[in-house]
Motif scaffolding. Structure first.
Motif, PDB file in Angstrom:
ATOM      1  N   GLY A 153       0.813  -1.213   0.000  1.00  0.00           N
ATOM      2  CA  GLY A 153       0.000   0.000   0.000  1.00  0.00           C
ATOM      3  C   GLY A 153       0.843   1.257   0.000  1.00  0.00           C
ATOM      4  N   GLY A 154       1.930   1.258   0.777  1.00  0.00           N
ATOM      5  CA  GLY A 154       2.813   2.417   0.797  1.00  0.00           C
ATOM      6  C   GLY A 154       3.491   2.655  -0.531  1.00  0.00           C
ATOM      7  N   VAL A 155       3.887   1.565  -1.206  1.00  0.00           N
ATOM      8  CA  VAL A 155       4.510   1.691  -2.526  1.00  0.00           C
ATOM      9  C   VAL A 155       3.528   2.306  -3.515  1.00  0.00           C
ATOM     10  N   ILE A 156       2.290   1.816  -3.491  1.00  0.00           N
ATOM     11  CA  ILE A 156       1.264   2.358  -4.395  1.00  0.00           C
ATOM     12  C   ILE A 156       1.006   3.826  -4.080  1.00  0.00           C
ATOM     13  N   ALA A 157       0.947   4.165  -2.786  1.00  0.00           N
ATOM     14  CA  ALA A 157       0.707   5.555  -2.392  1.00  0.00           C
ATOM     15  C   ALA A 157       1.806   6.465  -2.915  1.00  0.00           C
ATOM     16  N   ASP A 158       3.044   6.036  -2.772  1.00  0.00           N
ATOM     17  CA  ASP A 158       4.165   6.839  -3.263  1.00  0.00           C
ATOM     18  C   ASP A 158       4.107   7.013  -4.774  1.00  0.00           C
ATOM     19  N   ALA A 159       3.771   5.943  -5.481  1.00  0.00           N
ATOM     20  CA  ALA A 159       3.726   5.997  -6.945  1.00  0.00           C
ATOM     21  C   ALA A 159       2.670   6.980  -7.416  1.00  0.00           C
ATOM     22  N   VAL A 160       1.518   6.952  -6.771  1.00  0.00           N
ATOM     23  CA  VAL A 160       0.436   7.858  -7.173  1.00  0.00           C
ATOM     24  C   VAL A 160       0.802   9.306  -6.853  1.00  0.00           C
TER      25      VAL A 160
END
Length: 505
Positions: A387-394
């Motif tokens: 979830g953190g990786v996705i948040a950073d990417a967005v």
């Protein structure tokens, strides 16, 4: 009002994830491994549902556990993570779905829904009928699940079209638009509820925004689009119900007492031969029925308004208002109201009321399991650090979070055909991002997910075939009417959310 929140997720500068505000969770593997695990897991879920025809609950469970193990979690940790998410989601959503289903069943079985529909229809002119049907669809869609509302609306649509000489698409499209829009945007439907719970949005704010957004969406996708749909799909009124007495949506009709009476309603164009036999003279009045439908909405909105206008207020009245506005209490009060004023007031005895309440729960069992599994999938994404990786990417992409949420939900919807699966999956993916948003923006995020969850209904959607079968349209005609309607709801909802996002931060 307390938020319906699950585990909060906070991004730290170190790249770790802070779960529940106290425990730092390291990513369970390298970022490439996390991304690949998430993508493969989503593909597996979609493949199981669409190709192998596995129930979404089983597919989400398999996909969630696979993502956890593939991302580097120990198998027992993956199972624990899934169970925690499942339990948290069922705690916040399950009770509300159960109570909402009971309320909807009593609304139908007591004749309260009949009373609302008949009162509104008989007071409408031919020109106003499409607008009235949109209002009926919205009112029926407010407390009831889509499938139940559809079964209730179809006989009404057919009868009104027959008696008014108005093309059936001008009657059907507005009613379906009102029903589907409420299903996508407004709690207490399972989709919006689980999205509110998953991303930690405020239910009262989301409810208020959802109702405001629903108005222009229903107007454009309903009465306005109905003019075009009537020309594109010029079909006769299907002869599936000879009278309202044959309507299968009203099994509670036989449980009500009283001699049969006749009710003659005058419809537009000089039609006054609409006579139906009523076997429930004690059915609730229009005012009683309308109060019951709007009661939980008013209670939750009143609490939300209090919180926005006087957040620091104290006193006994604040405590009472906050208590009554709590979703479980508001919907519980509405259910008790329905038992007393709908059911008993409509002539149902105690055994009939008990049977109605009991029969309301089995149809939503599958929905509850899907919602819970979606919560488990979300928790796995959090505990692995995905979830953190996705948040950073967005955040680093510069793309609107609201647009990303809509796209994710729309892709899952098109692939699986399920609005509920699309909502719970998209909400789980977007949950880490939601923490950095303001409360109003988080509510808009929920609505963006809801808009994406109804995009492009086609042959893998049960609703597509229900509408086709009831209206007796061809596959092509269903695409030109129902599918376009769903796309209009979805895209118009997205535009409304993006416009609101410009002014709300």
């Amino acid at each position: 009002m307390p938020h319906l929140q699950t585990t909060a997720v906070h991004q730290l500068a170190s790249g770790h994830v802070l779960a529940a505000g106290t425990e730092t969770v390291d990513p369970s593997g390298p970022i490439p491994q996390l991304v690949i695990a998430a993508l493969v897991g989503i593909v597996v879920i979609i493949t199981l549902i669409t190709w192998l025809k596995v129930h979404p609950f089983v597919a989400l469970t398999i996909g969630a556990l696979g993502v956890g193990i593939g991302a580097g979690l120990a198998p027992e940790k993956a199972v624990t993570s899934f169970g925690d998410g499942f339990g948290a989601t069922m705690t916040s959503v399950g009770i509300l779905v159960g109570l909402g289903s009971m309320f909807g069943k009593l609304l139908v079985d007591s004749g309260a829904a009949d009373r609302v529909v008949d009162t509104l229809v008989r007071r409408s002119s031919a020109a106003a009928l499409p607008w009235t049907m949109a209002l009926i669809g919205a009112l029926i869609g407010l407390p009831m699940f889509f499938e139940v509302g559809l079964v209730l609306l179809i006989p009404i649509i057919v009868l009104v079209a027959k008696r008014s000489d108005v093309p059936i698409m001008k009657i059907a499209i507005p009613a379906l638009a009102g029903l589907s829009t409420m299903h996508a945007f407004v709690p207490p439907h399972p989709g919006p509820l689980v999205a509110v719970s998953t991303v930690g949005a405020d239910l009262g704010t989301t409810l208020a925004f959802g109702i405001v957004l629903a108005i222009p969406v229903i107007v454009l996708a309903g009465p306005v689009f109905a003019r075009f749909a009537a020309r594109w799909v010029d079909i006769p009124v299907p002869d599936i119900f000879g009278s309202r007495g044959e309507d299968p949506a009203h099994p509670g009709r036989e449980a009500r007492r009283g001699p049969a009476t006749q009710d003659t309603a005058s419809l537009p164009n000089g039609k006054s031969d609409f006579t139906r036999v009523i076997s429930e003279p004690r059915s609730p009045s229009f005012a009683v029925a309308l109060v019951g439908i709007l009661l939980p909405v008013v209670l939750m909105l009143a609490q939300a308004v209090r919180e926005a206008a006087a957040p620091d207020a104290g006193g006994a009245w604040v405590g009472v208002l906050d208590f009554l506005g709590t979703p479980m209490i508001a919907i519980g009060i509405a259910t008790v109201y329905a038992m007393v004023f709908f059911a008993i007031g409509g002539g149902m005895d105690r055994s009939a009321v008990a049977k109605s309440l009991e029969s309301a729960l089995p149809p939503v069992a599958g929905v509850l399991l899907i919602v819970g599994a979606g919560g488990g999938f979300k928790q796995v994404l959090i505990d692995t650090g995905i979830g953190g990786v996705i948040a950073d990417a967005v955040k680093d992409s510069g793309i609107s979070v609201l647009l990303v949420a809509w796209v994710v939900a729309a892709l899952v919807r098109v692939a699986t055909g399920s609005a509920t699966v699309a909502t719970v999956t998209a909400a789980g993916i977007m949950a880490p991002i939601a923490h950095d948003l303001s409360s109003p923006m988080t509510s808009l995020l929920v609505l963006a997910i809801g808009a994406g969850s109804v995009f492009l209904s086609h042959v893998n959607d049960a609703g597509f075939w229900l509408v086709k079968g009831y209206l007796n349209t061809t596959v092509g005609q269903t695409f030109k009417s129902w599918t376009v309607l769903e796309c209009l709801i979805s895209v118009t909802g997205l535009v409304g959310v993006l416009v609101a996002g410009i002014f709300i931060r």
